[in-house]
Design a protein around this motif. Structure first.
Motif, PDB file in Angstrom:
ATOM      1  N   HIS A  84       0.796  -1.231   0.000  1.00 21.00           N
ATOM      2  CA  HIS A  84       0.000   0.000   0.000  1.00 21.00           C
ATOM      3  C   HIS A  84       0.834   1.290   0.000  1.00 21.00           C
ATOM      4  CE1 HIS A  84      -4.106   1.463   0.102  1.00 21.00           C
ATOM      5  NE2 HIS A  84      -3.655   2.461   0.835  1.00 21.00           N
ATOM      6  N   PRO A  85       1.877   1.419   0.822  1.00 23.34           N
ATOM      7  CA  PRO A  85       2.679   2.652   0.774  1.00 23.34           C
ATOM      8  C   PRO A  85       3.333   2.871  -0.602  1.00 23.34           C
ATOM      9  CG  PRO A  85       3.185   1.407   2.762  1.00 23.34           C
ATOM     10  CD  PRO A  85       2.301   0.545   1.913  1.00 23.34           C
ATOM     11  N   ASN A  86       3.682   1.804  -1.278  1.00 29.28           N
ATOM     12  CA  ASN A  86       4.287   1.927  -2.602  1.00 29.28           C
ATOM     13  C   ASN A  86       3.266   2.404  -3.639  1.00 29.28           C
ATOM     14  OD1 ASN A  86       6.892   1.046  -1.766  1.00 29.28           O
ATOM     15  ND2 ASN A  86       6.065  -1.025  -1.672  1.00 29.28           N
ATOM     16  N   LEU A  87       2.025   1.956  -3.503  1.00 30.23           N
ATOM     17  CA  LEU A  87       0.970   2.448  -4.385  1.00 30.23           C
ATOM     18  C   LEU A  87       0.712   3.930  -4.107  1.00 30.23           C
ATOM     19  CD1 LEU A  87      -1.576  -0.520  -4.287  1.00 30.23           C
ATOM     20  CD2 LEU A  87       0.104   0.008  -6.069  1.00 30.23           C
ATOM     21  N   GLU A  88       0.742   4.313  -2.840  1.00 29.38           N
ATOM     22  CA  GLU A  88       0.558   5.724  -2.506  1.00 29.38           C
ATOM     23  C   GLU A  88       1.677   6.578  -3.104  1.00 29.38           C
ATOM     24  OE1 GLU A  88      -0.295   5.848   1.843  1.00 29.38           O
ATOM     25  OE2 GLU A  88      -2.144   6.722   1.040  1.00 29.38           O
ATOM     26  N   ALA A  89       2.911   6.063  -3.074  1.00 27.40           N
ATOM     27  CA  ALA A  89       4.043   6.805  -3.649  1.00 27.40           C
ATOM     28  C   ALA A  89       3.859   6.970  -5.158  1.00 27.40           C
ATOM     29  CB  ALA A  89       5.355   6.094  -3.335  1.00 27.40           C
ATOM     30  N   VAL A 164      10.075  -4.171  -7.230  1.00 29.97           N
ATOM     31  CA  VAL A 164       9.145  -4.481  -8.321  1.00 29.97           C
ATOM     32  C   VAL A 164       8.841  -3.218  -9.124  1.00 29.97           C
ATOM     33  CG1 VAL A 164       6.759  -5.180  -8.829  1.00 29.97           C
ATOM     34  CG2 VAL A 164       8.140  -6.512  -7.217  1.00 29.97           C
ATOM     35  N   ILE A 165       8.688  -2.105  -8.435  1.00 31.81           N
ATOM     36  CA  ILE A 165       8.421  -0.848  -9.140  1.00 31.81           C
ATOM     37  C   ILE A 165       9.569  -0.545 -10.101  1.00 31.81           C
ATOM     38  CG2 ILE A 165       8.272   1.668  -8.873  1.00 31.81           C
ATOM     39  CD1 ILE A 165       6.676   1.124  -6.269  1.00 31.81           C
ATOM     40  N   GLU A 166      10.790  -0.611  -9.612  1.00 37.18           N
ATOM     41  CA  GLU A 166      11.945  -0.244 -10.439  1.00 37.18           C
ATOM     42  C   GLU A 166      12.235  -1.254 -11.543  1.00 37.18           C
ATOM     43  OE1 GLU A 166      13.173   2.752 -10.355  1.00 37.18           O
ATOM     44  OE2 GLU A 166      11.802   3.145  -8.710  1.00 37.18           O
ATOM     45  N   GLU A 167      12.125  -2.542 -11.233  1.00 36.69           N
ATOM     46  CA  GLU A 167      12.537  -3.572 -12.187  1.00 36.69           C
ATOM     47  C   GLU A 167      11.416  -4.049 -13.112  1.00 36.69           C
ATOM     48  OE1 GLU A 167      14.389  -6.765 -10.024  1.00 36.69           O
ATOM     49  OE2 GLU A 167      15.970  -5.450  -9.235  1.00 36.69           O
ATOM     50  N   THR A 168      10.160  -3.879 -12.704  1.00 38.11           N
ATOM     51  CA  THR A 168       9.054  -4.446 -13.477  1.00 38.11           C
ATOM     52  C   THR A 168       8.010  -3.401 -13.885  1.00 38.11           C
ATOM     53  OG1 THR A 168       9.376  -6.523 -12.260  1.00 38.11           O
ATOM     54  CG2 THR A 168       7.324  -6.289 -13.491  1.00 38.11           C
ATOM     55  N   PRO A 171       9.461  -0.199 -16.192  1.00 38.10           N
ATOM     56  CA  PRO A 171       9.671  -0.565 -17.598  1.00 38.10           C
ATOM     57  C   PRO A 171       8.338  -0.820 -18.344  1.00 38.10           C
ATOM     58  CG  PRO A 171      11.225  -1.749 -16.208  1.00 38.10           C
ATOM     59  CD  PRO A 171      10.255  -1.067 -15.290  1.00 38.10           C
ATOM     60  N   ALA A 172       7.373  -1.417 -17.664  1.00 40.78           N
ATOM     61  CA  ALA A 172       6.077  -1.646 -18.317  1.00 40.78           C
ATOM     62  C   ALA A 172       5.342  -0.322 -18.543  1.00 40.78           C
ATOM     63  CB  ALA A 172       5.225  -2.597 -17.478  1.00 40.78           C
ATOM     64  N   LEU A 173       5.468   0.614 -17.603  1.00 39.34           N
ATOM     65  CA  LEU A 173       4.866   1.937 -17.800  1.00 39.34           C
ATOM     66  C   LEU A 173       5.479   2.634 -18.989  1.00 39.34           C
ATOM     67  CD1 LEU A 173       4.680   3.134 -14.076  1.00 39.34           C
ATOM     68  CD2 LEU A 173       2.745   2.482 -15.537  1.00 39.34           C
TER      69      LEU A 173
END
Length: 178
Positions: A84-89, A164-168, A171-173
């Motif tokens: 959840h905190p990562n989604l908020e970021a 996951v944000i940085e590696e996956t 790049p998909a975004l």
């Protein structure tokens, strides 16, 4: 010349075979990843219920020309709390995230968002789990990267961590932005 008994050779041969099998299994990119039938296809049309008084969304909003995430989550899901905190970021960076609350009690889902914050531009509830079936999810959390035309670029099962944000995800975004 003395003949070597087969029982002496068998254990080293079996060990070598198992070692090769384990090595191949460990070097695969992600042995736990299950394929998504949606990747490269338009996000499915689904019927979702409103969640409290929160802004709602429908699949037509996924075709607004902007890259976005769709995140399946539930209040009873411990990994959902972790991500959840990562989604908020990501939402604070300006990324639109739509949430689908999966097989949850509305009051518990709303309490979850009140306690942890609401990163979602809009939220809908999948009380029956039908949308989860249509999207092909195996459990929660699962996150999808959707391009501006509503095409699924990536399905990521599991919690969205910083790694996951940085590696996956990023790049998909970038791929979705085209």
């Amino acid at each position: 010349m003395a003949r070597i008994p087969p029982l002496v050779i068998l254990p080293p041969v079996l060990f070598a075979g198992l070692a090769v099998a384990f090595y191949v299994g460990m070097t695969r990119e992600n042995p736990d990843a299950l394929p998504s039938a949606l990747t490269g296809r338009t996000a499915p049309e689904v019927t979702l219920e409103p969640l409290g008084g929160l802004p709602e969304f429908d699949v037509s909003m996924l075709k607004d020309g902007q890259v976005k995430l769709v995140n399946f989550w539930a209040s009873w899901c411990a990994p959902c709390r972790v991500e959840h905190p990562n989604l908020e970021a990501l939402a604070a960076e300006g990324l639109t995230i739509y949430g689908i609350n999966y097989k949850d009690q509305p009051q518990k889902a709303l309490a979850f968002l009140q306690e942890l914050g609401n990163p979602y531009a809009a939220v809908a509830a999948d009380d029956s789990g039908r949308a989860g079936i249509d999207w092909g999810i195996y459990g929660v959390p699962e996150t999808f990267v959707i391009d501006g035309e509503g095409t699924v670029i990536l399905r990521f099962p599991g919690p969205v961590t910083e790694r996951v944000i940085e590696e996956t995800i990023r790049p998909a975004l970038a791929q979705a932005a085209g």
